[in-house]
Scaffold this motif. Structure first.
Motif, short mmCIF file in Angstrom:
data_model
loop_
_atom_site.label_atom_id
_atom_site.label_comp_id
_atom_site.label_asym_id
_atom_site.label_seq_id
_atom_site.Cartn_x
_atom_site.Cartn_y
_atom_site.Cartn_z
N LEU A 193 1.10 -1.66 -0.43
CA LEU A 193 -0.05 -0.27 -0.11
C LEU A 193 0.54 1.37 0.10
CD1 LEU A 193 -2.51 -1.30 2.36
CD2 LEU A 193 -3.44 -0.50 0.34
N GLU A 194 2.15 1.27 0.70
CA GLU A 194 3.08 2.04 0.79
C GLU A 194 3.46 3.12 -0.97
OE1 GLU A 194 6.10 1.79 3.40
OE2 GLU A 194 4.62 2.00 5.60
N LYS A 195 3.51 1.68 -1.84
CA LYS A 195 3.92 1.62 -2.88
C LYS A 195 2.67 2.63 -4.14
CE LYS A 195 7.96 -1.72 -2.24
NZ LYS A 195 8.25 -3.22 -2.37
N GLN A 196 1.55 1.74 -3.44
CA GLN A 196 0.91 1.64 -4.46
C GLN A 196 0.88 3.33 -4.37
OE1 GLN A 196 -0.82 0.03 -6.65
NE2 GLN A 196 -2.48 1.47 -6.86
N PHE A 197 0.16 4.22 -2.66
CA PHE A 197 -0.70 5.21 -3.30
C PHE A 197 0.87 6.12 -3.00
CE2 PHE A 197 -4.09 2.19 -1.45
CZ PHE A 197 -5.05 3.34 -2.92
N ASN A 198 2.06 6.05 -2.65
CA ASN A 198 2.97 7.00 -2.17
C ASN A 198 3.08 7.60 -0.53
OD1 ASN A 198 5.58 7.87 -2.75
ND2 ASN A 198 4.13 10.06 -3.73
N LEU A 199 2.92 6.71 -0.94
CA LEU A 199 2.42 7.31 1.43
C LEU A 199 3.80 8.00 2.09
CD1 LEU A 199 -0.55 3.87 3.09
CD2 LEU A 199 -0.86 6.26 1.70
N ARG A 200 4.77 6.76 1.74
CA ARG A 200 6.04 7.49 2.58
C ARG A 200 6.97 8.94 2.50
NH1 ARG A 200 7.25 5.64 6.54
NH2 ARG A 200 6.21 3.63 7.42
N ALA A 201 5.54 9.74 0.87
CA ALA A 201 6.99 10.84 0.65
C ALA A 201 7.00 11.40 1.40
CB ALA A 201 5.58 11.50 -0.67
N GLY A 202 7.94 12.51 1.31
CA GLY A 202 8.33 13.42 2.27
C GLY A 202 8.62 12.65 3.63
N ARG A 203 8.32 11.48 3.81
CA ARG A 203 8.03 10.70 5.12
C ARG A 203 9.63 10.30 5.69
NH1 ARG A 203 3.20 12.16 4.00
NH2 ARG A 203 1.89 11.88 6.15
N ASP A 204 10.73 10.15 6.52
CA ASP A 204 11.80 9.55 6.91
C ASP A 204 11.06 8.47 6.66
OD1 ASP A 204 13.23 11.93 7.86
OD2 ASP A 204 13.99 11.38 9.75
N PRO A 205 12.40 6.97 6.20
CA PRO A 205 12.55 5.96 6.73
C PRO A 205 11.44 5.43 8.15
CG PRO A 205 14.38 6.33 6.16
CD PRO A 205 13.84 7.81 5.73
N GLN A 206 11.18 3.92 7.99
CA GLN A 206 10.37 3.99 9.04
C GLN A 206 11.85 2.93 9.18
OE1 GLN A 206 9.80 3.71 12.41
NE2 GLN A 206 7.35 3.70 11.23
N HIS A 207 12.69 2.84 10.90
CA HIS A 207 13.46 2.50 11.78
C HIS A 207 12.55 1.46 12.84
CE1 HIS A 207 16.07 5.19 9.94
NE2 HIS A 207 15.23 6.25 10.39
N TYR A 208 13.51 0.21 13.05
CA TYR A 208 13.18 -1.01 13.79
C TYR A 208 13.92 -1.28 14.31
CZ TYR A 208 9.33 -1.16 9.48
OH TYR A 208 8.60 -1.51 8.36
N GLY A 209 13.77 -2.26 15.37
CA GLY A 209 14.29 -2.86 16.43
C GLY A 209 13.62 -4.69 16.86
N LEU A 210 14.78 -5.22 17.00
CA LEU A 210 14.10 -6.73 16.98
C LEU A 210 14.15 -6.82 18.93
CD1 LEU A 210 13.51 -9.80 15.69
CD2 LEU A 210 16.15 -9.76 15.97
N GLY A 211 12.88 -7.46 19.37
CA GLY A 211 12.75 -8.27 20.41
C GLY A 211 12.99 -9.14 20.30
N VAL A 212 14.20 -9.54 21.35
CA VAL A 212 13.88 -11.62 21.09
C VAL A 212 13.47 -12.18 22.89
CG1 VAL A 212 15.23 -13.73 21.11
CG2 VAL A 212 15.63 -11.62 19.77
N LYS A 213 12.44 -12.74 23.15
CA LYS A 213 11.51 -12.69 24.97
C LYS A 213 12.05 -13.72 25.11
CE LYS A 213 7.54 -12.28 26.79
NZ LYS A 213 6.13 -12.01 26.45
N GLU A 214 12.02 -14.56 25.78
CA GLU A 214 11.70 -15.76 27.11
C GLU A 214 10.85 -15.60 27.92
OE1 GLU A 214 16.40 -17.44 25.55
OE2 GLU A 214 15.26 -16.40 27.87
N VAL A 215 10.09 -16.20 28.36
CA VAL A 215 9.24 -16.54 29.87
C VAL A 215 10.01 -17.66 30.20
CG1 VAL A 215 7.37 -17.17 30.95
CG2 VAL A 215 7.12 -15.69 28.91
N TRP A 216 10.37 -17.05 31.44
CA TRP A 216 11.32 -18.50 32.83
C TRP A 216 9.82 -18.27 34.07
CZ3 TRP A 216 16.50 -20.36 32.86
CH2 TRP A 216 17.12 -19.85 31.69
N GLN A 217 10.11 -19.61 34.39
CA GLN A 217 8.99 -20.33 35.67
C GLN A 217 10.60 -20.19 36.75
OE1 GLN A 217 5.94 -21.40 35.48
NE2 GLN A 217 5.60 -20.72 37.61
N VAL A 218 10.31 -19.32 37.48
CA VAL A 218 11.73 -19.15 38.37
C VAL A 218 11.10 -19.24 39.40
CG1 VAL A 218 12.41 -17.05 37.13
CG2 VAL A 218 10.87 -16.32 38.87
N LYS A 219 12.55 -19.74 40.99
CA LYS A 219 12.80 -20.35 42.29
C LYS A 219 11.27 -18.80 43.17
CE LYS A 219 14.70 -24.07 43.14
NZ LYS A 219 13.93 -25.31 42.82
#
Length: 546
Positions: A193-219
């Motif tokens: 959709l961003e390409k079809q409608f040129n939705l990012r014109a004049g905007r900075d590129p999106q920036h991302y993070g990668l979240g890695v998660k664990e769940v633990w059963q602790v004492k």
């Protein structure tokens, strides 16, 4: 040529995450007669939902004011809040009085976001919303004027060679007066959709993070119900931004995770292994003594902020929540903003349909969003992410603290910092980095990627086309593989990409069946050669208690 079966609704929603479910519920609250459908690519609602998560309850309070009485099991009130700064051997807590008020978690709740979504789905269905898990929206459909008129569901029963199997079924077309896209960060249809409608014109590129998660059963002796801890510093260096979280949940469970911002430079960095290293810190490892790991997952988050927001509306629909990028970066919170965007879009769509307007731009939604707390939050923190990118961890953190305190006093800075270099363009070429050598996992506190996948319950139909496409396969040759570091072999948290040896020659192998749908490869690949597309519906992780 076989024709698609067609279903029609007033409003179609892509994705049963917080934004999509909030939109569906609000639509029915405003006008119970509206027909509303949600398509969810996961095998069940919540199966692909992964977040920390500490949430601001503002949106839930508005959407379902008595949610705490009706579903007290959903959330744990934050009882203590700590922010740690670590180096390799020691760490210290920043006194709460020194932290900007925006970073405090008073009045917030620790949740398992997949469980919140499952509960919201039940609420939506009770109002008459139709939800279809296991159906991946694979293609945007347009009318003769170019407006979005709906989506096509992905075909089922195609083998790896692209041939129809005995159980082949052409995906149906679903039409709607308005289609709301709530796919989460780096949605595949949102990109189209961003390409079809040129939705990012004049905007900075999106920036991302990668979240890695664990769940633990602790004492029990290592557990403090409601404790929220965030950490910055080691194991990352000053040129690489990110941080950790530890949340103490009911039943002696602890969620631990690490977010690495994907503008890092060293192609041998592995966010998964940074989490493993983090757990070994003397200030951290005691929490997990004698504990058992019970969950694992990973997901990219959109963290570019106000400058990176695309135009959110177009003829026939809107981008909502993390599909647009409404995360409040320094608060590490986006669920409330995603839900509020869904609610505001629902009100705009319901009003338009009542007025007899179909498939136009919901400009009223944008006006309402810009007048809301969502926009005010993003406006206040707009400079924090680019400051970290430009000034490094130390300088960026100091700048962030000053600006957040000023904004709390009503003294917003008049400038807006830009961050125009996309994350994939930040990787250093070979020869300009020092490879990172991670310790061998011990199988008790630290683990490898493949052993972790079993805890994500990841599964894909084996005989289906690979959903991780190479736009130009000719870029991958034995010569390239012998002379280049392939960053995706390091950053992928699921071991999807590897280089193996066949007849004495390196060969590039894509283990698509391992994919956690985190979207990192689509984001970080230096040549933008990797393209993530939806696999057959229902494939991917089935997160439980995440």
């Amino acid at each position: 040529m076989q024709e698609r079966d067609v279903m029609e609704y007033d409003v179609l929603i892509i994705g049963a995450g917080p934004a999509g479910l909030a939109a569906a519920i609000r639509l029915k609250q405003v006008n119970a007669e509206l027909s509303v459908c949600i398509l969810e690519k996961g095998a069940q609602v919540g199966a692909h939902t992964l977040s920390g998560a500490v949430i601001d309850p503002i949106a839930l309070n508005q959407l379902i004011p008595d949610w705490q009485q009706r579903a007290p099991q959903l959330a744990t009130a934050v009882t203590a809040d700590e922010f740690l700064v670590l180096d390799a051997d020691i760490g210290f807590k920043i006194p709460q009085m020194l932290l900007p008020p925006q970073l405090h978690n008073d009045g917030c709740y620790i949740v398992k976001l997949g469980e919140v979504c499952a509960w919201l789905a039940t609420e939506a269905e009770n109002l008459g919303v139709e939800i279809y898990p296991g159906f991946a929206a694979a293609e945007v459909l347009y009318d003769d004027t170019g407006a979005v008129k709906g989506v096509a569901v992905g075909d089922m029963g195609i083998n790896k060679q692209g041939e129809h199997k005995a159980d082949y079924a052409l995906g149906m077309a679903i039409y709607a007066k308005y289609t709301l896209f709530c796919e989460g960060a780096r949605g595949s249809l949102a990109g189209d959709l961003e390409k079809q409608f040129n939705l990012r014109a004049g905007r900075d590129p999106q920036h991302y993070g990668l979240g890695v998660k664990e769940v633990w059963q602790v004492k029990p002796e290592h557990h403090r119900l409601g404790l929220v801890q965030h950490a910055q510093g080691w194991p990352l260096d000053n040129s690489t931004s990110g941080g950790a979280f530890i949340y103490h949940l009911p039943d002696h469970q602890v969620a631990v995770g690490y977010v690495v911002h994907l503008n890092y430079q060293n192609p041998t960095l592995s966010p998964f292994d940074e989490l493993q290293r983090f757990k070994t810190h003397p200030k951290i490892r005691g929490t997990f003594a004698g504990a058992t790991r019970i969950g694992y997952g990973a997901r990219a988050i959109a963290e570019g902020g106000l400058q990176s927001l695309p135009k959110m509306v177009f003829a026939g629909g809107a981008l909502l929540g993390c599909s647009a990028g409404l995360l409040n970066f320094p608060r590490i919170k986006g669920t409330h903003n995603a839900m509020l965007s869904g609610m505001l879009a629902a009100e705009a769509a319901a009003a338009a349909i009542t007025a007899g307007r179909y498939q136009d731009e919901l400009t009223e939604f944008v006006t309402a969003l810009q007048a809301s707390s969502v926009w005010q939050e993003l406006e206040q923190v707009r400079n924090i992410k680019p400051a970290l990118s430009k000034l490094g961890i130390l300088g960026g953190t100091m700048y962030a603290g000053i600006e957040l305190w000023l904004s709390k006093l009503g003294l917003n800075t008049p400038w807006t910092l830009q961050h125009s270099t996309p994350d994939h363009a930040r990787l250093l070429p070979q020869g300009q980095f020092t490879p990172i050598k991670y310790p061998k996992p011990d199988g008790v506190l630290t683990f490898n990627k493949l052993d972790s996948l079993a805890l994500a319950n990841v599964s894909h139909e084996h005989d289906q086309p690979v959903h991780l496409k190479l736009r130009d396969p000719s870029l991958i040759t034995p010569v390239h593989l012998s002379n280049e570091i392939k960053a995706e072999c390091h950053y992928c948290p699921a071991g999807v990409y590897e280089i193996i040896e066949v007849a004495g020659q390196p060969k590039y192998q894509i283990n698509a069946q391992n994919c956690l749908h985190c979207k990192t490869c689509d984001i970080k690949d230096a040549t933008q050669n990797i393209h993530w597309v939806t696999p057959e519906g229902g494939g991917g992780p089935i997160y439980i208690g995440m």
